[in-house]
Scaffold this active site. Sequence first.
Site, PDB file in Angstrom:
ATOM      1  N   LYS A 170      56.146  32.655  38.326  1.00 10.13           N
ATOM      2  CA  LYS A 170      55.553  32.888  39.638  1.00 10.13           C
ATOM      3  C   LYS A 170      54.045  32.721  39.523  1.00 10.13           C
ATOM      4  CE  LYS A 170      53.650  35.976  41.940  1.00 10.13           C
ATOM      5  NZ  LYS A 170      52.740  35.153  42.792  1.00 10.13           N
TER       6      LYS A 170
ATOM      7  N   PHE B 202      45.271  33.720  39.236  1.00  8.65           N
ATOM      8  CA  PHE B 202      44.651  32.499  39.756  1.00  8.65           C
ATOM      9  C   PHE B 202      43.611  31.911  38.825  1.00  8.65           C
ATOM     10  CE2 PHE B 202      41.605  35.785  40.983  1.00  8.65           C
ATOM     11  CZ  PHE B 202      40.391  35.175  40.702  1.00  8.65           C
TER      12      PHE B 202
ATOM     13  N   CYS C 228      39.025  37.542  32.148  1.00 13.07           N
ATOM     14  CA  CYS C 228      39.084  38.887  31.579  1.00 13.07           C
ATOM     15  C   CYS C 228      38.323  38.992  30.263  1.00 13.07           C
ATOM     16  CB  CYS C 228      40.536  39.325  31.383  1.00 13.07           C
ATOM     17  SG  CYS C 228      41.439  38.341  30.167  1.00 13.07           S
TER      18      CYS C 228
ATOM     19  N   GLU D 139      49.661  32.865  44.340  1.00 11.25           N
ATOM     20  CA  GLU D 139      49.760  32.195  45.647  1.00 11.25           C
ATOM     21  C   GLU D 139      48.461  31.484  46.004  1.00 11.25           C
ATOM     22  OE1 GLU D 139      48.290  36.379  46.236  1.00 11.25           O
ATOM     23  OE2 GLU D 139      49.816  35.372  45.021  1.00 11.25           O
TER      24      GLU D 139
ATOM     25  N   SER E 293      45.231  42.271  37.573  1.00 10.39           N
ATOM     26  CA  SER E 293      44.381  43.456  37.638  1.00 10.39           C
ATOM     27  C   SER E 293      45.079  44.655  36.997  1.00 10.39           C
ATOM     28  CB  SER E 293      44.046  43.782  39.093  1.00 10.39           C
ATOM     29  OG  SER E 293      45.203  44.219  39.786  1.00 10.39           O
TER      30      SER E 293
ATOM     31  N   GLU F  57      35.056  46.887  36.626  1.00 10.24           N
ATOM     32  CA  GLU F  57      35.233  45.439  36.548  1.00 10.24           C
ATOM     33  C   GLU F  57      34.815  44.792  37.863  1.00 10.24           C
ATOM     34  OE1 GLU F  57      38.524  42.331  34.887  1.00 10.24           O
ATOM     35  OE2 GLU F  57      39.253  43.823  36.325  1.00 10.24           O
TER      36      GLU F  57
END
Length: 448
Positions: A104, A80, A212, A107, A157, A315
């Site tokens: 993909k 995202f 990241c 969402e 992740s 993280e």
Amino acid sequence: MLKFHALARDNAHELAQLIVLENGKNITEALADVAKGNETVEYACSLPQLMQGKIDRVSGQVTCQDRRDALGVVASIVPFNFPFMVPFWTLPIALVTGNCIVLKPSEKVPLTMYKVIELFEKAGFPKGVINMVNGTKDCVEALIDHPDVKAVTFVGSSPVAKIVSDRCHSLNKRCTALGGAKNHLIALPDCDVEGTAQDVVVSYAGCAGQRCMAASVLLIVGEKEGAVQKALLDRVIEKAAGIKAGTAAGQMGPVIDSQSMAKILSYIEQSEKDGAKILLDGRVWMKEMEGNKGNFIGPTVILHSNKTDKAMCEEIFGPVLSVYHVATWQEAIEIENSNPFGNAAAVYTSNGGHAEWFMTRVRASMLGVNIGIPVPREPFSFGGLYGTRSKYGDMDITGDGAIEFFTNRIKITSKWPKPTVPEYVMGVQEGGVIMNGGTDHANFAGRM
């Protein structure tokens, strides 16, 4: 692809507004998201020249050459945090190397890619070359398991990256899966205080810390009460405290959802319990922004006395900076290199020799000198360090790593019958040297 590049540039503001709407970035960050993604499109347009094969006459009658063939159908699963840029780490390169792609998107941010698909169609791409599906776990597993999908890229992740990589490799499928990070910035006593403070704040608080490559830990080398060390920390706090909530230029937007907010809060609260000092508390935004849409938490700075605190090691993926004082260069290296990730690290110094010392010892794959977000630009490839939680699978995701990932390198070795004309059999003498004739002792084709 050139036409799409122009369309993306012409529609940059509309795309950026969609990013602001669904992701929460400020408008400057959203426009940069589009510009950086479109930069990869520019790079992809040069691939016909960059990915040419080689050909060489390796012996008298034998020629070797190679070429790159497309894999077929590939899948790209994206997060995202950069609704345009991260999909474009793969889309243009996969397409120009001759593949069809199934994308993909997260969402949580589907709108930007809907607009992108419209632009691809407008640019003239045939139907079925670029495809998009929406969903979560079941959708990802279906893409990985489908026999027509030859390769999969993933960004997200670390736990999910490992799952994706393991599932692909169990099917003998090519996969590159990029995971999380715990990036350290190391400030030496000879750093430029003003420039370093500005860069540190942009690195950890930009995009609400949801990237990241964001700074997560600032290691300040030298005396805790030293003039430079104290001035640097004071300026970091002052600059971060000046950031306002919102999505206008220079402001900081919300984090993506309530789950992310709860995770960030848990690290701040745990740090307090562990005895760390909250030098700047972003939780005040929760009251200030109460009633506004979005999950707002402000820039936070935590001073740790224990290098094993959770916020120092795990993280967080939010606008939280952990600060820790170290006495020596070696101590800074030991902290950075002991973390299980291997994405990025940076050093701030005015001395090239000091920078070189750290650049040859830091255990991460993308390193910065006076740059807190050391993202490689094309043609250099992007990816974490093998053997760490930042990277699973095969090769990098952009640059020449992506060329290798999205193609099969085919090698062809050719041998043709010997000519029977006298000039070939006997050779032609030129200046006392026999040309073309003789035996090629390195050629064992047809001999045992």
